[in-house]
Design an enzyme around this catalytic site. Structure first.
Site, PDB file in Angstrom:
ATOM      1  N   GLY A   8      43.556 -21.130   1.136  1.00  0.00           N
ATOM      2  CA  GLY A   8      44.749 -21.971   1.264  1.00  0.00           C
ATOM      3  C   GLY A   8      46.002 -21.171   1.529  1.00  0.00           C
ATOM      4  O   GLY A   8      47.095 -21.524   1.082  1.00  0.00           O
ATOM      5  N   GLY A  11      49.483 -22.572   2.938  1.00  0.00           N
ATOM      6  CA  GLY A  11      50.253 -23.526   2.155  1.00  0.00           C
ATOM      7  C   GLY A  11      51.521 -22.927   1.593  1.00  0.00           C
ATOM      8  O   GLY A  11      51.864 -21.760   1.847  1.00  0.00           O
ATOM      9  N   ILE A  35      41.665 -23.357   6.253  1.00  0.00           N
ATOM     10  CA  ILE A  35      40.731 -24.155   7.033  1.00  0.00           C
ATOM     11  C   ILE A  35      41.160 -24.261   8.483  1.00  0.00           C
ATOM     12  O   ILE A  35      40.393 -24.652   9.358  1.00  0.00           O
ATOM     13  CB  ILE A  35      40.549 -25.556   6.409  1.00  0.00           C
ATOM     14  CG1 ILE A  35      39.281 -26.224   6.942  1.00  0.00           C
ATOM     15  CG2 ILE A  35      41.804 -26.420   6.631  1.00  0.00           C
ATOM     16  CD1 ILE A  35      38.877 -27.478   6.199  1.00  0.00           C
ATOM     17  N   TYR A 144      44.823 -36.077  -8.949  1.00  0.00           N
ATOM     18  CA  TYR A 144      45.227 -34.673  -8.913  1.00  0.00           C
ATOM     19  C   TYR A 144      45.209 -34.093 -10.322  1.00  0.00           C
ATOM     20  O   TYR A 144      44.666 -33.001 -10.554  1.00  0.00           O
ATOM     21  CB  TYR A 144      46.631 -34.563  -8.308  1.00  0.00           C
ATOM     22  CG  TYR A 144      47.172 -33.157  -8.207  1.00  0.00           C
ATOM     23  CD1 TYR A 144      46.570 -32.222  -7.379  1.00  0.00           C
ATOM     24  CD2 TYR A 144      48.308 -32.779  -8.919  1.00  0.00           C
ATOM     25  CE1 TYR A 144      47.085 -30.926  -7.273  1.00  0.00           C
ATOM     26  CE2 TYR A 144      48.824 -31.499  -8.826  1.00  0.00           C
ATOM     27  CZ  TYR A 144      48.207 -30.572  -7.996  1.00  0.00           C
ATOM     28  OH  TYR A 144      48.714 -29.306  -7.890  1.00  0.00           O
ATOM     29  N   LYS A 148      42.843 -31.129 -12.115  1.00  0.00           N
ATOM     30  CA  LYS A 148      43.431 -29.937 -12.730  1.00  0.00           C
ATOM     31  C   LYS A 148      42.901 -29.718 -14.145  1.00  0.00           C
ATOM     32  O   LYS A 148      42.609 -28.585 -14.540  1.00  0.00           O
ATOM     33  CB  LYS A 148      44.958 -30.038 -12.723  1.00  0.00           C
ATOM     34  CG  LYS A 148      45.572 -29.880 -11.339  1.00  0.00           C
ATOM     35  CD  LYS A 148      45.120 -28.595 -10.672  1.00  0.00           C
ATOM     36  CE  LYS A 148      45.691 -28.413  -9.282  1.00  0.00           C
ATOM     37  NZ  LYS A 148      45.175 -27.190  -8.623  1.00  0.00           N
TER      38      LYS A 148
END
Length: 328
Positions: A8, A11, A35, A144, A148
């Site tokens: 990632g 980001g 990705i 989300y 987590k």
């Protein structure tokens, strides 16, 4: 920590962490992945970069072995507001990707250092709202947040069961000028600076009086690096540490901007989905354990962050040929 694989990396966190670790460890010792590829990105052009789908375990493992890494920083995930729109996909990416990352860490050798961030979203509406303690009930009401909490437990499992040196922090909202926000509930606190320079006004999707913890990105990056370099024998909590720098509501960030742009105007058009998410999170969290166990200490308060954001965004807009209504 000698050779790091980052997922990632395009980001908000990954782009700045890649830059920092390349400086600390050398360009050849940081393998950044995502990705997709963004042509012209400093992450892509400034060092070793590979495309990687974190839901593909075999490709993930092959890449870790190819570069002989000893540390994995797993950042690939779907953020809060976006995850609420696609909960099944969010579970598959956030948990499937994390499981693969931990499996790779286990497979490439004992005592592999592993970092994957958690979030204040892991708390729910029944948690103590002010100065929420490190150890308390965690009943999130968003997908989300669910991923987590599950992720924290999974990272602890891999540490106790397999010896993976897993470490994590619960991030508050993160504010940065380098990469535009990517679907988080706290993103209003990034958008507001862009609009202040472009239009001298901002329409907030979060209602006045809604307090949330925030942190300037430089402090977040310092926190990751400091935790990765900390003496593991002194870490009690590991997954995950509360960390924060400030807590404010929309009117307070608007007031901070007005110190530099006096005619800035704040409006409201509340998004019920993101407002509902924000209402389920704490107003402020207690990060005393992170300060005690590995010396976490932020450097930016609200006004210092506002000045930095406006200055750096002004430079960025000028370089990109973007006209603004304010010269800063």
């Amino acid at each position: 920590m000698k050779k790091v694989l980052i997922t990632g990396s395009l980001g908000q966190i990954g782009s700045e962490l890649t830059e920092r670790l390349r400086k600390d460890l050398g360009v050849e010792n940081v393998i950044s992945t995502d990705i997709r590829t963004i042509e012209g990105s400093p992450v892509v052009e400034g060092g070793q970069f590979e495309e990687l789908d974190v839901t593909d375990h075999d490709a993930f493992l092959a890449m870790a072995k190819k570069y002989d890494v000893d540390t994995i920083v797993h950042l690939a995930a779907l953020l809060s507001a976006t995850a609420e729109k696609r909960p099944a996909f969010a579970w598959g990416l956030n948990m499937g990707g994390l499981m693969n990352a931990l499996e790779v860490a286990r497979e490439i050798g004992p005592n592999t250092t592993f970092f994957a961030p958690s979030s204040i979203a892991a708390y729910g509406p029944d948690a103590q709202p002010d100065k929420t303690p490190q150890d308390t009930v965690m009943h999130p009401t968003t997908m989300y947040g669910v991923t987590k909490v599950a992720g924290e437990l999974l990272e602890n499992y891999y540490h106790t069961k397999y010896g993976v040196d897993s470490r994590s922090v619960r991030f508050p909202g993160l504010i940065s000028y380098k990469v535009e926000p990517g679907g988080g509930t706290t993103d209003y606190a990034v958008d507001i600076y862009y609009e202040a320079l472009k239009n001298k006004s901002y329409t907030s999707f979060i209602d006045k009086g809604t307090y949330m913890d925030m942190m300037y990105m430089d402090d977040a990056i310092d926190g990751i690096v400091d935790l990765l370099n900390a003496d593991g024998d002194k870490l009690i909590h590991r997954n995950s540490f509360n960390i924060t720098a400030m807590s404010f509501e929309p009117e307070e960030i608007a007031a901070s901007i007005k110190k530099f742009i006096p005619d800035f105007e704040m409006k409201y058009d509340v998004d019920p989905v993101r407002q509902g998410i924000a209402n389920s999170w704490p107003n402020s969290i207690d990060d005393s354990d992170a300060r005690k166990e590995w010396g976490f200490k932020p450097n930016y308060d609200l006004d210092k962050m506002t000045e930095k954001m406006l200055k750096e965004l002004s430079k960025k807009f000028k370089a990109e040929g973007i006209e603004t209504k304010v010269s800063f």
